[in-house]
Design a protein around this motif. Structure first.
Motif, PDB file in Angstrom:
ATOM      1  N   THR A 141       0.634  -1.352   0.271  1.00 52.65           N
ATOM      2  CA  THR A 141      -0.037  -0.128   0.094  1.00 52.65           C
ATOM      3  C   THR A 141       0.833   1.203   0.060  1.00 52.65           C
ATOM      4  O   THR A 141       1.704   1.374   0.870  1.00 52.65           O
ATOM      5  N   ASP A 142       0.518   2.113  -0.908  1.00 53.33           N
ATOM      6  CA  ASP A 142       1.596   3.412  -0.990  1.00 53.33           C
ATOM      7  C   ASP A 142       0.929   4.458  -0.049  1.00 53.33           C
ATOM      8  O   ASP A 142       0.239   4.275   0.735  1.00 53.33           O
ATOM      9  N   ALA A 143       1.814   5.346   0.154  1.00 50.12           N
ATOM     10  CA  ALA A 143       1.674   6.384   1.048  1.00 50.12           C
ATOM     11  C   ALA A 143       0.441   7.324   1.156  1.00 50.12           C
ATOM     12  O   ALA A 143      -0.143   7.790   1.866  1.00 50.12           O
ATOM     13  N   GLU A 144      -0.340   7.020  -0.223  1.00 43.40           N
ATOM     14  CA  GLU A 144      -1.875   7.579  -0.324  1.00 43.40           C
ATOM     15  C   GLU A 144      -2.696   6.534  -0.298  1.00 43.40           C
ATOM     16  O   GLU A 144      -3.936   6.965  -0.399  1.00 43.40           O
ATOM     17  N   GLY A 145      -2.425   5.609   0.430  1.00 45.61           N
ATOM     18  CA  GLY A 145      -3.382   4.236   0.819  1.00 45.61           C
ATOM     19  C   GLY A 145      -3.845   3.588  -0.543  1.00 45.61           C
ATOM     20  O   GLY A 145      -4.897   2.819  -0.320  1.00 45.61           O
ATOM     21  N   ARG A 146      -3.141   3.519  -1.566  1.00 43.83           N
ATOM     22  CA  ARG A 146      -3.610   2.892  -2.697  1.00 43.83           C
ATOM     23  C   ARG A 146      -3.028   1.492  -2.723  1.00 43.83           C
ATOM     24  O   ARG A 146      -1.585   1.544  -2.501  1.00 43.83           O
ATOM     25  N   ARG A 147      -3.646   0.446  -2.996  1.00 44.48           N
ATOM     26  CA  ARG A 147      -3.056  -0.775  -3.178  1.00 44.48           C
ATOM     27  C   ARG A 147      -2.232  -0.991  -4.295  1.00 44.48           C
ATOM     28  O   ARG A 147      -2.770  -0.377  -5.279  1.00 44.48           O
ATOM     29  N   GLN A 148      -1.137  -1.510  -4.406  1.00 43.92           N
ATOM     30  CA  GLN A 148      -0.051  -1.810  -5.395  1.00 43.92           C
ATOM     31  C   GLN A 148       0.486  -3.117  -5.869  1.00 43.92           C
ATOM     32  O   GLN A 148       0.514  -3.670  -4.696  1.00 43.92           O
ATOM     33  N   VAL A 149       0.827  -3.183  -7.017  1.00 39.16           N
ATOM     34  CA  VAL A 149       1.678  -4.504  -7.115  1.00 39.16           C
ATOM     35  C   VAL A 149       2.860  -4.209  -8.067  1.00 39.16           C
ATOM     36  O   VAL A 149       2.587  -3.613  -9.132  1.00 39.16           O
ATOM     37  N   LEU A 150       3.901  -4.718  -7.516  1.00 42.21           N
ATOM     38  CA  LEU A 150       4.926  -4.344  -8.134  1.00 42.21           C
ATOM     39  C   LEU A 150       5.508  -5.695  -8.796  1.00 42.21           C
ATOM     40  O   LEU A 150       5.998  -6.592  -8.044  1.00 42.21           O
ATOM     41  N   GLU A 151       5.388  -5.918 -10.219  1.00 41.61           N
ATOM     42  CA  GLU A 151       5.965  -7.051 -10.771  1.00 41.61           C
ATOM     43  C   GLU A 151       7.629  -6.702 -11.043  1.00 41.61           C
ATOM     44  O   GLU A 151       8.117  -5.782 -11.486  1.00 41.61           O
ATOM     45  N   CYS A 152       8.248  -8.093 -10.687  1.00 35.41           N
ATOM     46  CA  CYS A 152       9.868  -8.042 -10.758  1.00 35.41           C
ATOM     47  C   CYS A 152      10.132  -9.251 -11.510  1.00 35.41           C
ATOM     48  O   CYS A 152       9.679 -10.102 -11.588  1.00 35.41           O
ATOM     49  N   ASP A 153      11.453  -9.092 -11.787  1.00 34.29           N
ATOM     50  CA  ASP A 153      12.285 -10.630 -12.112  1.00 34.29           C
ATOM     51  C   ASP A 153      12.924 -10.989 -10.758  1.00 34.29           C
ATOM     52  O   ASP A 153      13.192 -12.298 -10.635  1.00 34.29           O
ATOM     53  N   VAL A 154      13.391  -9.870  -9.824  1.00 35.23           N
ATOM     54  CA  VAL A 154      13.735 -10.433  -8.646  1.00 35.23           C
ATOM     55  C   VAL A 154      13.352  -9.551  -7.502  1.00 35.23           C
ATOM     56  O   VAL A 154      13.194  -8.186  -7.887  1.00 35.23           O
ATOM     57  N   VAL A 155      13.501 -10.043  -6.263  1.00 38.33           N
ATOM     58  CA  VAL A 155      13.197  -9.154  -5.285  1.00 38.33           C
ATOM     59  C   VAL A 155      14.492  -9.292  -3.988  1.00 38.33           C
ATOM     60  O   VAL A 155      14.846 -10.575  -3.849  1.00 38.33           O
ATOM     61  N   ALA A 156      14.678  -8.094  -3.420  1.00 37.54           N
ATOM     62  CA  ALA A 156      15.935  -8.121  -2.710  1.00 37.54           C
ATOM     63  C   ALA A 156      15.396  -7.711  -1.199  1.00 37.54           C
ATOM     64  O   ALA A 156      14.817  -6.600  -1.093  1.00 37.54           O
ATOM     65  N   GLY A 157      15.439  -8.513  -0.437  1.00 31.95           N
ATOM     66  CA  GLY A 157      14.941  -8.194   0.959  1.00 31.95           C
ATOM     67  C   GLY A 157      16.223  -7.550   1.754  1.00 31.95           C
ATOM     68  O   GLY A 157      17.062  -8.286   2.366  1.00 31.95           O
ATOM     69  N   THR A 158      16.120  -6.009   2.027  1.00 32.45           N
ATOM     70  CA  THR A 158      17.094  -5.576   2.783  1.00 32.45           C
ATOM     71  C   THR A 158      16.417  -4.576   3.759  1.00 32.45           C
ATOM     72  O   THR A 158      16.895  -3.511   4.179  1.00 32.45           O
ATOM     73  N   ASP A 159      15.408  -5.510   4.320  1.00 30.20           N
ATOM     74  CA  ASP A 159      14.502  -4.625   5.285  1.00 30.20           C
ATOM     75  C   ASP A 159      14.679  -4.879   6.848  1.00 30.20           C
ATOM     76  O   ASP A 159      13.731  -4.743   7.675  1.00 30.20           O
ATOM     77  N   GLY A 160      15.824  -5.350   7.247  1.00 35.34           N
ATOM     78  CA  GLY A 160      16.122  -5.666   8.461  1.00 35.34           C
ATOM     79  C   GLY A 160      15.823  -6.783   9.177  1.00 35.34           C
ATOM     80  O   GLY A 160      14.854  -7.512   8.702  1.00 35.34           O
ATOM     81  N   PHE A 161      15.941  -7.070  10.378  1.00 40.91           N
ATOM     82  CA  PHE A 161      15.817  -8.090  11.364  1.00 40.91           C
ATOM     83  C   PHE A 161      14.260  -8.230  11.397  1.00 40.91           C
ATOM     84  O   PHE A 161      13.687  -9.332  11.061  1.00 40.91           O
ATOM     85  N   HIS A 162      13.562  -7.090  11.593  1.00 39.93           N
ATOM     86  CA  HIS A 162      12.010  -7.237  11.837  1.00 39.93           C
ATOM     87  C   HIS A 162      11.205  -6.979  10.378  1.00 39.93           C
ATOM     88  O   HIS A 162       9.966  -6.893  10.330  1.00 39.93           O
ATOM     89  N   GLY A 163      11.761  -7.088   9.139  1.00 37.32           N
ATOM     90  CA  GLY A 163      11.282  -7.001   7.996  1.00 37.32           C
ATOM     91  C   GLY A 163      10.277  -8.355   7.647  1.00 37.32           C
ATOM     92  O   GLY A 163      10.564  -9.220   8.431  1.00 37.32           O
TER      93      GLY A 163
END
Length: 390
Positions: A141-163
């Protein structure tokens, strides 16, 4: 939305990964659940290894670092009555830099917003999906409250221990976690006080460890070993300065004092999660590992991770070769465990714990490092950063 690499988390790891991929022509989008103001205000590590400085410089993010950062050529090891200097260039031919992680983050964000790929703050409800396929996606959900889908080839998780990324990887068969919680914490302060030392001081003392560091020619960063259950309100500024003066005491030298502008208590632990990959989802930085700050490895490990990962993803996405992504987790974890061991060793050598027998063992180890060139070189090589296996 469509991109090649979706990056979850806008700490130094995610932002630098974005920068390295962009420089190689790989499209990416960075998602961050906090505000820009929050991200730029987080107080974290301050010691940069040589490879970290070189990587940031090569990525075009080193101008302010070289203007305002402070190059350091060693550290002081101290125990009562003795302060010994380790000369890093003489021991291993490398140096380190004092430049706060907060400043690194600001530099990376500024570059990202100056014509770089999308950086979306204050997103929520982030969910990586279909990571075991060649077409993963990230719902949010973006900052304006809209649901979004991001299509990717790869996902990188750099969101820390609690991510959200690490639990998805851990769901894979064979996922494992190693963890150690230490029986002490650090009370850290920032103070408007001109540093009274040329190099960082790592001090063993019967009453507990102390570290004298700095952030600039006018700002000092100092730490005291405290009990993890202690509360910051129990520590007045006067009590902090008195304890620092006691633990760092040396004839003919005094701790310079000044107004304390920030103070907090930091628990200490070691944590490693393996593997660092599941399908097309890759972990980097604190999402996969945490080390106690004694060895100054946390930020530097994150930079090493994303340097390896960026090279691997470019090879996958542009050359359709999987060898580097297939070996990424093993290669990254080899460095992670080396740095985890060094951080544990520094922590165990310097922090007061146990009985007087343990204290004598610690002092024996310190005397060994201060009197033996091979022992000093081993510390210097690890502290300044071992060569990066790209």
């Amino acid at each position: 939305m469509r991109t090649q690499v979706g990056i979850i988390g806008a700490g130094p790891a995610g932002l630098l990964l974005s920068r390295l991929l962009t420089l190689q022509g790989v499209d990416n989008v960075v998602l961050e659940n906090r505000s820009r103001e929050y991200v730029e205000a987080r107080i974290r590590a301050g010691i940069l290894e040589q490879h970290t400085v070189d990587t940031l410089t090569d990525a075009g993010i080193g101008d302010r670092l070289h203007r305002q950062g402070m190059e350091h050529h060693g550290i002081h090891l101290q125990y009562p009555g003795t302060r010994h200097t380790l000369d890093f260039p003489a021991l291993c031919g490398r140096t380190v830099w004092v430049y706060g992680q907060t400043e690194v983050t600001k530099d990376l964000i500024k570059a990202q917003l100056a014509g770089g790929p999308p950086l979306l703050f204050e997103v929520s409800d982030v969910v990586p999906e279909d990571v075991d396929t060649d077409s993963p996606r990230i719902r949010f959900t973006d900052a304006e409250g809209r649901r979004q889908v991001l299509e990717c080839d790869v996902v990188a998780g750099t969101d820390g221990f609690h991510g959200v990324s690490r639990p998805v990887v851990q769901q894979a068969a064979g996922g494992r976690v190693w963890e150690r919680t230490y029986p002490y914490a650090w009370l850290g302060i920032l103070a408007d006080a001109t540093p009274s030392t040329d190099e960082l001081i790592y001090a063993w003392h019967p009453e507990g460890f102390a570290l004298y560091s700095m952030r600039s020619p006018t700002v000092s960063r100092l730490y005291l070993q405290v009990d993890p259950s202690d509360r910051i309100e129990h520590w007045s500024d006067d009590r902090i300065w008195d304890n620092l003066a006691t633990r760092l005491a040396l004839d003919g030298w005094d701790v310079s004092t000044g107004p304390v502008t920030e103070k907090s208590i930091l628990p200490m632990r070691s944590f490693v999660s393996a593997p660092m990959r599941r399908g097309r989802l890759f972990l980097a930085g604190d999402a996969a590992h945490i080390v106690p700050p004694t060895g100054a490895k946390g930020l530097n490990l994150a930079i090493a991770d994303v340097t390896l990962l960026a090279t691997a993803l470019v090879r996958l996405l542009q050359e359709k070769q999987t060898d580097l992504v297939d070996s990424y987790s093993d290669r990254a974890l080899a460095r992670v465990w080396r740095c985890t061991h060094f951080s544990w060793w520094m922590t165990s050598m310097l922090h007061r714990a146990g009985d007087d027998f343990d204290a004598q063992l610690q002092l024996s180890q310190l005397r060994r490092v201060c009197s033996s060139e091979p022992a000093a070189r081993e510390l210097a090589e690890n502290y300044t950063g071992l060569p990066l296996d790209r």
